[in-house]
Write a protein that holds these residues in place. Sequence first.
Motif, PDB file in Angstrom:
ATOM      1  N   SER A  10       0.844  -1.324  -0.012  1.00 20.95           N
ATOM      2  CA  SER A  10       0.004   0.059   0.071  1.00 20.95           C
ATOM      3  C   SER A  10       0.743   1.221  -0.003  1.00 20.95           C
ATOM      4  O   SER A  10       2.060   1.321   0.060  1.00 20.95           O
ATOM      5  CB  SER A  10      -0.876   0.011   1.183  1.00 20.95           C
ATOM      6  N   THR A  11       0.176   2.584  -0.443  1.00 23.67           N
ATOM      7  CA  THR A  11       0.843   3.828  -0.180  1.00 23.67           C
ATOM      8  C   THR A  11       0.960   4.253   1.227  1.00 23.67           C
ATOM      9  O   THR A  11       1.355   5.230   1.357  1.00 23.67           O
ATOM     10  CB  THR A  11       0.288   4.645  -1.327  1.00 23.67           C
ATOM     11  N   TRP A  12       0.250   3.614   2.390  1.00 18.95           N
ATOM     12  CA  TRP A  12       0.114   4.119   3.481  1.00 18.95           C
ATOM     13  C   TRP A  12       1.626   4.269   4.124  1.00 18.95           C
ATOM     14  O   TRP A  12       2.558   3.598   3.656  1.00 18.95           O
ATOM     15  CB  TRP A  12      -0.281   2.923   4.498  1.00 18.95           C
ATOM     16  N   PRO A  13       2.286   5.231   4.596  1.00 17.94           N
ATOM     17  CA  PRO A  13       1.264   6.285   5.264  1.00 17.94           C
ATOM     18  C   PRO A  13       0.897   7.503   4.596  1.00 17.94           C
ATOM     19  O   PRO A  13       0.928   8.876   5.202  1.00 17.94           O
ATOM     20  CB  PRO A  13       2.297   6.774   6.584  1.00 17.94           C
ATOM     21  N   ALA A  14       0.798   7.523   3.139  1.00 15.06           N
ATOM     22  CA  ALA A  14       0.248   8.879   2.393  1.00 15.06           C
ATOM     23  C   ALA A  14      -0.889   9.198   3.092  1.00 15.06           C
ATOM     24  O   ALA A  14      -1.625   8.519   3.782  1.00 15.06           O
ATOM     25  CB  ALA A  14       0.324   8.203   1.037  1.00 15.06           C
ATOM     26  N   GLN A  18      -3.600   4.125  -0.481  1.00 10.76           N
ATOM     27  CA  GLN A  18      -4.462   3.212  -1.662  1.00 10.76           C
ATOM     28  C   GLN A  18      -3.653   1.780  -1.555  1.00 10.76           C
ATOM     29  O   GLN A  18      -2.352   1.866  -1.213  1.00 10.76           O
ATOM     30  CB  GLN A  18      -4.268   3.708  -2.747  1.00 10.76           C
ATOM     31  N   LEU A  19      -4.146   0.725  -1.721  1.00 10.23           N
ATOM     32  CA  LEU A  19      -3.546  -0.577  -1.937  1.00 10.23           C
ATOM     33  C   LEU A  19      -2.783  -0.313  -3.352  1.00 10.23           C
ATOM     34  O   LEU A  19      -3.294   0.200  -4.251  1.00 10.23           O
ATOM     35  CB  LEU A  19      -4.492  -1.636  -1.993  1.00 10.23           C
ATOM     36  N   ILE A  20      -1.588  -1.030  -3.241  1.00  8.55           N
ATOM     37  CA  ILE A  20      -0.882  -1.150  -4.679  1.00  8.55           C
ATOM     38  C   ILE A  20      -1.076  -2.662  -5.041  1.00  8.55           C
ATOM     39  O   ILE A  20      -0.628  -3.550  -4.366  1.00  8.55           O
ATOM     40  CB  ILE A  20       0.441  -0.915  -4.350  1.00  8.55           C
ATOM     41  N   GLY A  21      -1.784  -2.876  -6.258  1.00 15.16           N
ATOM     42  CA  GLY A  21      -1.892  -4.022  -6.692  1.00 15.16           C
ATOM     43  C   GLY A  21      -1.176  -4.071  -7.926  1.00 15.16           C
ATOM     44  O   GLY A  21      -0.185  -3.221  -8.173  1.00 15.16           O
ATOM     45  N   SER A  22      -1.268  -4.992  -9.008  1.00 14.21           N
ATOM     46  CA  SER A  22      -0.691  -5.177 -10.140  1.00 14.21           C
ATOM     47  C   SER A  22      -1.644  -5.437 -11.224  1.00 14.21           C
ATOM     48  O   SER A  22      -2.687  -6.046 -11.077  1.00 14.21           O
ATOM     49  CB  SER A  22       0.302  -6.060 -10.180  1.00 14.21           C
ATOM     50  N   ARG A  23      -1.439  -4.812 -12.496  1.00 17.38           N
ATOM     51  CA  ARG A  23      -2.306  -5.160 -13.724  1.00 17.38           C
ATOM     52  C   ARG A  23      -1.634  -5.747 -14.631  1.00 17.38           C
ATOM     53  O   ARG A  23      -0.466  -5.246 -14.944  1.00 17.38           O
ATOM     54  CB  ARG A  23      -3.085  -3.954 -14.006  1.00 17.38           C
TER      55      ARG A  23
END
Length: 138
Positions: A10-14, A18-23
């Motif tokens: 995820s991008t926490w602690p932004a 948001q969760l960081i997934g992949s596509r």
Amino acid sequence: MAKALAPEASTWPATNPQLIGSRCGSCSAVTWPKQGRCPRCSGPDMTDRLLPTQGTLVAWTTQGFVPKLPYAGKETADTFEPFGVGLVQLGDEVRVETRLTTADPAELKIGMELELTFVPLYTDDAGDEVMTVAFRPA
Ligand SMILES: [Zn+2]
């Protein structure tokens, strides 16, 4: 101080994490956590993708005992408190399995709106709170 259990997830602690997934560039499949190869077509063309922070509850259960390894929590059978586990649909992209902020059946309904949050999982040996992903009623 607080830190993320899985900084790559995820991008926490932004400010608005948001969760960081992949596509997958070949078949558009989306995963979370991110993967190096596509689980649908086995293609290697995976790129990072920030996932929606809102979702709907597809299914849920209660984790009623200390999970088996590789569970990252530090509870013992004496200190463990049951928590909810949900399958959450994020937009039309991906379903993620995640901790819920409640395990109360009165607060959980299939199809309800949920939003991403982060909750403390345990305090490490350095005194830092270790934060993990969860979803809460929106
Ligand atoms: Zn693919």
